[in-house]
Design an enzyme around this catalytic site. Structure first.
Site, PDB file in Angstrom:
ATOM      1  CB  ALA A   4      -0.865  -0.015   1.255  1.00 11.68           C
TER       2      ALA A   4
ATOM      3  N   GLY B 223       0.450  -5.135   0.695  1.00 15.22           N
ATOM      4  CA  GLY B 223      -0.667  -5.088  -0.239  1.00 15.22           C
ATOM      5  C   GLY B 223      -0.281  -5.585  -1.628  1.00 15.22           C
TER       6      GLY B 223
ATOM      7  CD  GLU C 271      -2.690  -7.732   2.182  1.00 18.04           C
ATOM      8  OE1 GLU C 271      -2.373  -6.540   1.996  1.00 18.04           O
ATOM      9  OE2 GLU C 271      -3.426  -8.106   3.115  1.00 18.04           O
TER      10      GLU C 271
ATOM     11  CD  GLU D 231       1.183  -5.996   5.311  1.00 22.82           C
ATOM     12  OE1 GLU D 231       1.998  -6.914   5.559  1.00 22.82           O
ATOM     13  OE2 GLU D 231       0.532  -5.951   4.251  1.00 22.82           O
TER      14      GLU D 231
HETATM   15  C1  3H9 Z   1       0.418  -2.427   3.413  1.00 21.78           C
HETATM   16  O1  3H9 Z   1       0.656  -2.873   2.317  1.00 21.78           O
HETATM   17  C2  3H9 Z   1      -0.935  -2.530   4.076  1.00 21.78           C
HETATM   18  C3  3H9 Z   1      -1.855  -3.523   3.408  1.00 21.78           C
HETATM   19  O2  3H9 Z   1      -1.688  -4.807   3.989  1.00 21.78           O
HETATM   20  C4  3H9 Z   1      -3.296  -3.176   3.633  1.00 21.78           C
HETATM   21  C5  3H9 Z   1      -3.782  -1.875   3.082  1.00 21.78           C
HETATM   22  C6  3H9 Z   1      -5.275  -1.725   3.199  1.00 21.78           C
HETATM   23  N1  3H9 Z   1       4.650   3.471   0.157  1.00 21.78           N
HETATM   24  O3  3H9 Z   1      13.278   1.715   0.711  1.00 21.78           O
HETATM   25  P1  3H9 Z   1      13.755   2.457  -0.487  1.00 21.78           P
HETATM   26  C7  3H9 Z   1       9.464   4.872  -1.048  1.00 21.78           C
HETATM   27  S1  3H9 Z   1       1.604  -1.602   4.313  1.00 21.78           S
HETATM   28  C8  3H9 Z   1       5.139   4.688  -0.168  1.00 21.78           C
HETATM   29  O4  3H9 Z   1      14.801   3.482  -0.283  1.00 21.78           O
HETATM   30  P2  3H9 Z   1      14.927   0.050  -1.563  1.00 21.78           P
HETATM   31  C9  3H9 Z   1      10.536   5.214  -0.009  1.00 21.78           C
HETATM   32  O5  3H9 Z   1      10.030   6.085   0.983  1.00 21.78           O
HETATM   33  C10 3H9 Z   1       3.010  -1.542   3.235  1.00 21.78           C
HETATM   34  N2  3H9 Z   1       6.446   4.910  -0.438  1.00 21.78           N
HETATM   35  O6  3H9 Z   1      14.207   1.470  -1.659  1.00 21.78           O
HETATM   36  C11 3H9 Z   1      11.596   5.831  -0.872  1.00 21.78           C
HETATM   37  O7  3H9 Z   1      11.196   7.165  -1.156  1.00 21.78           O
HETATM   38  P3  3H9 Z   1      12.289   8.318  -1.321  1.00 21.78           P
HETATM   39  C12 3H9 Z   1       3.726  -2.840   3.185  1.00 21.78           C
HETATM   40  C13 3H9 Z   1       7.271   3.871  -0.386  1.00 21.78           C
HETATM   41  O8  3H9 Z   1      15.191  -0.363  -2.944  1.00 21.78           O
HETATM   42  C14 3H9 Z   1      11.496   5.028  -2.170  1.00 21.78           C
HETATM   43  O9  3H9 Z   1      10.195   4.443  -2.175  1.00 21.78           O
HETATM   44  N3  3H9 Z   1       4.945  -2.696   2.405  1.00 21.78           N
HETATM   45  C15 3H9 Z   1       6.820   2.582  -0.072  1.00 21.78           C
HETATM   46  O10 3H9 Z   1      16.047   0.111  -0.576  1.00 21.78           O
HETATM   47  C16 3H9 Z   1      12.529   3.923  -2.286  1.00 21.78           C
HETATM   48  O11 3H9 Z   1      12.451   3.108  -1.124  1.00 21.78           O
HETATM   49  C17 3H9 Z   1       6.099  -2.350   2.961  1.00 21.78           C
HETATM   50  O12 3H9 Z   1       6.203  -2.148   4.159  1.00 21.78           O
HETATM   51  C18 3H9 Z   1       5.439   2.408   0.211  1.00 21.78           C
HETATM   52  N4  3H9 Z   1       4.930   1.204   0.514  1.00 21.78           N
HETATM   53  O13 3H9 Z   1      13.843  -0.920  -0.928  1.00 21.78           O
HETATM   54  C19 3H9 Z   1       7.292  -2.235   2.041  1.00 21.78           C
HETATM   55  N5  3H9 Z   1       7.876   1.743  -0.096  1.00 21.78           N
HETATM   56  O14 3H9 Z   1      13.148   7.887  -2.480  1.00 21.78           O
HETATM   57  C20 3H9 Z   1       8.039  -0.975   2.305  1.00 21.78           C
HETATM   58  C21 3H9 Z   1       8.947   2.478  -0.428  1.00 21.78           C
HETATM   59  O15 3H9 Z   1      11.473   9.522  -1.549  1.00 21.78           O
HETATM   60  N6  3H9 Z   1       9.136  -0.757   1.389  1.00 21.78           N
HETATM   61  N7  3H9 Z   1       8.592   3.764  -0.610  1.00 21.78           N
HETATM   62  O16 3H9 Z   1      13.044   8.342  -0.015  1.00 21.78           O
HETATM   63  C22 3H9 Z   1      10.309  -1.427   1.467  1.00 21.78           C
HETATM   64  O17 3H9 Z   1      10.493  -2.314   2.281  1.00 21.78           O
HETATM   65  C23 3H9 Z   1      11.409  -0.997   0.542  1.00 21.78           C
HETATM   66  O18 3H9 Z   1      11.102   0.291   0.087  1.00 21.78           O
HETATM   67  C24 3H9 Z   1      11.634  -1.919  -0.695  1.00 21.78           C
HETATM   68  C25 3H9 Z   1      12.674  -1.227  -1.633  1.00 21.78           C
HETATM   69  C26 3H9 Z   1      12.199  -3.256  -0.211  1.00 21.78           C
HETATM   70  C27 3H9 Z   1      10.373  -2.117  -1.451  1.00 21.78           C
END
Ligand code: 3H9
Length: 653
Positions: free
Chosen positions: A62, A101, A104, A124
């Site tokens: 999400a 998400g 999901e 999450e």
């Molecule tokens: C969810 O899904 C809830 C659902 O179950 C239900 C909903 C109803 N959203 O980490 P990076 C941005 S909860 C917005 O440096 P990497 C991040 O801030 C979510 N922005 O890259 C950064 O921005 P900036 C569950 C996001 O290659 C840029 O992307 N998912 C999101 O080292 C690059 O990120 C997670 O918890 C996001 N979801 O790692 C996954 N994700 O460049 C969270 C990233 O402006 N994300 N950004 O600073 C991660 O774990 C890592 O970002 C990922 C990439 C492994 C994907």
């Protein structure tokens, strides 16, 4: 504005492509685009549908930036139910990381394929949440109760092969993912494969006691956290209720988590951590110097840990010590640490051997002539550090980065003894350095931009969370510990016992109370530092009277078997009445009247001490932003992540 989701028909297969850089998060526009695309696919001539992503990853979850803002339809749970309800086979094609998400979404498809390098997970819990778009209901139907609980509670992603082995992925695609997914879609159409909805599967048999077992373990391991317990309840609902009812339970529990201060704190830290790597006034294109080899001066616990951090990232290390004996001792600490990591299953024997092979040693500074960077990690003696930097200036090649791992000293004064202050900066690691995530990067007055940019990028490579600090005594973290420690001493004199202070702080969420921390670090360290100060510099005598008395009585902390506590041979603390007497006598001598102090006052005064100093650090420009201070305290000082760091917590109050 064009949609971040494309839909096209290629022969008889509909292809839905998400293109929302950087991580294809499920923003409102993506949700709307997916709904439009699946609706179009439902009524055209396609016979199957593939969902795939452009860019570096499948949907990573999400859009966390939208959390806490007014909600816009379509919501993710409903969208995913619509995708799952499609009457044509829907295939998710995964590369990169399908998280939260995003995974999901894949679970709502009828079939899932992935490239071998893909990872999937439901992280999450790390944001104080639970999978809230059907994840807690669909996963157990495919992978069983236990595997699902482990996946949700750890939040750690798993590799495609493992996901396949537990039933979460059906097929690994070697070669081009889209080609592979299209060929498989054709095959499914040809075979008239069933529409296999995850929500219609039956949860495999499980032991009914499993939920209570997890609750009991979590009551200890995840004390005070809301999300892990809610995850257990959501999976229990999946295992015992029809899908619709289970999903309603999931929704309620998800919203409770989402509205909790815990999740707000954890979401704040998610962005704070990423923000910390950005340096004001430094462009993204600042050139970086290559760093393929480093020298580490000092083979103590700190030097050894630093050497391991680099070797673990594949960087060659030369460790320097003053004698062969000291060098062998240093290398054997490294050896022992690697053996311990293998024993605990943290790394494989092969990886440990490979890393160990990258670390060599010497007693001659000439061995540093060709390294790209040196980190000095000897004990806190400013004169010794200056002497070492003069030597480094003489032997190191032009352009080598020279870093000091000092915890307190003036980095500018150290840089000034060299003819290249622009190549000098501080890299303050935390002990044990191969495990602790925090790295304070201390930017000296003359540190060159490319040196700073190089070290920030390098920090990511060695898997540290780096925060930039300006030069001041103790930088961000240790400077804040000053007033925190002083307030702790006042609380003791005014009537609290060491165990009351520690348990109040630990119950509030700190990993360790302040007095146990002082005993661990050694009370002699502060004592020696005070010896070098004038009475005026030492400040209020009340704030060091008891520590002085303890050191003078030979109670140096854990290392001498006693400090604020008495320690057994396993270093377990027990309250010591002698210390109680010492505190009472000191209070009487200093004219302090003792009283009952409530736990809330202890927490309030100690956190305020941190926050007040944090504000000064911010005003003086030592920290770039308040969230950087939060990152320092979460990753370096055991501050509870669910409180979002001291500055965030103070703002919330
Ligand atoms: C969810 O899904 C809830 C659902 O179950 C239900 C909903 C109803 N959203 O980490 P990076 C941005 S909860 C917005 O440096 P990497 C991040 O801030 C979510 N922005 O890259 C950064 O921005 P900036 C569950 C996001 O290659 C840029 O992307 N998912 C999101 O080292 C690059 O990120 C997670 O918890 C996001 N979801 O790692 C996954 N994700 O460049 C969270 C990233 O402006 N994300 N950004 O600073 C991660 O774990 C890592 O970002 C990922 C990439 C492994 C994907």
């Amino acid at each position: 504005m064009s949609s971040p989701v494309r839909y096209e028909l290629q022969d008889n297969i509909g292809i839905i492509t998400v293109d929302n850089p950087p991580v294809n998060a499920l923003s409102h526009a993506v949700r709307q685009g997916l709904l439009d695309a699946i609706t179009a696919a439902g009524s055209d001539s396609s016979e199957a549908v593939v969902i795939i992503c452009d860019g570096r990853t499948f949907i990573a979850g999400a859009d966390i930036k939208e959390f806490g803002k007014p909600f816009k339809e379509p919501g993710l749970p409903d969208l995913l139910n619509t995708i799952e309800a499609c009457e044509k086979p829907v295939i998710a094609a995964i590369h990169g990381t399908a998280l939260g998400g995003g995974f999901e979404t894949a679970l709502a498809a009828h079939y899932r394929c992935a490239v071998p390098s893909a990872k999937v997970g439901l992280p999450e819990v790390k944001l104080g949440l639970l999978p809230g778009a059907g994840g807690t209901q669909r996963t157990p139907r495919l992978a069983g109760v236990k595997a699902s609980l482990d996946l949700f509670i750890s939040g750690a992603p798993i590799k495609a092969a493992q996901a396949k082995s537990i039933g979460l992925i059906d097929k690994i695609v070697d070669g081009d993912l889209l080609d592979g997914a299209l060929a498989w879609a054709e095959e499914l159409v040809r075979d008239d494969a069933p529409i296999r909805r995850s929500s219609e599967q039956v949860v495999p048999d499980f032991d009914a006691s499993i939920f209570d077992e997890y609750r009991q373990t979590l009551a200890k391991r995840a004390r005070g956290q809301m999300a892990p317990g809610h995850i257990v309840s959501a999976v229990e609902a999946a295992a015992t209720l029809p899908f619709d009812e289970g999903q309603a339970v999931e929704r309620r529990l998800f919203m409770e988590c989402m509205q909790s201060p815990q999740s707000a704190g954890m979401r704040h830290i998610f962005f704070a951590e990423r923000q910390a790597s950005k340096i004001e006034g430094l462009s993204k294109d600042t050139p970086r110097r290559p760093v393929d080899s480093v020298g580490v001066i000092g083979g103590g616990t700190m030097g050894g840990g630093i050497a391991m951090s680099f070797a673990n990232a594949g960087i060659r290390v030369t460790m320097i010590e003053i004698s062969d004996e000291a060098l062998q001792r240093g290398l054997s600490i490294v050896e022992r640490n690697y053996a311990g990591s293998v024993k605990r299953g943290k790394i494989s024997e092969e990886k440990a051997t490979a890393c160990r092979g990258l670390i060599s040693g010497s007693t001659d500074y000439a061995a540093l002539a060709e390294v790209d960077m040196v980190i000095e990690a000897v004990f806190e003696d400013p004169d010794l550090k200056k002497k070492i930097f003069k030597q480094l200036d003489a032997v190191c090649k032009p352009g080598a980065i020279l870093a000091t791992n000092t915890s307190y000293q003036d980095v500018d004064a150290i840089a000034a003894v060299t003819a290249r202050p622009e190549d000098v900066l501080g890299m303050h690691f935390f002990s044990p350095a191969h495990i602790m995530k925090l790295l304070e990067v201390v930017r000296g007055e003359k540190t060159a931009d490319d040196v700073l940019a190089t070290v920030m990028a390098l920090a990511k490579k060695i898997r540290k969370v780096a925060v930039v600090s300006g030069v001041c005594y103790g930088f961000i973290g240790n400077r804040m510990l000053g007033p925190y420690g002083e307030t702790t001493q006042l609380l003791l004199l005014e009537g609290a016992s060491p165990q009351q202070v520690d348990s109040a702080m630990e119950n509030w969420g700190m990993a360790m109370g302040p007095l146990r921390v002082f005993d661990l670090a050694g009370l002699d360290v502060g004592y020696k530092a005070r010896e070098a100060l004038s009475d005026e510099q030492k400040g209020d005598p009340k704030t060091y009277r008891v520590p002085d008395l303890l050191v003078e009585a030979g109670r140096l902390g854990q290392k001498s078997g006693s400090g604020f506590y008495a320690y057994d041979e396993n270093r377990r603390p027990t309250p010591d009445p002698v210390v109680g007497e010492m505190i009472e006598n000191a209070a009487a001598e200093l004219g302090i009247e003792r009283r009952e102090i409530p736990d809330e006052e202890i927490v309030d005064r100690l956190i305020s001490a941190l926050v007040d100093e944090g504000r000064k650090i911010l005003e003086e420009g030592i920290a770039q932003r308040s969230s950087d201070i939060d990152v320092v305290y979460i990753y370096g000082y055991g501050f509870p992540v669910s409180r979002g760091g001291p500055m965030f917590y103070a703002d919330q109050q």
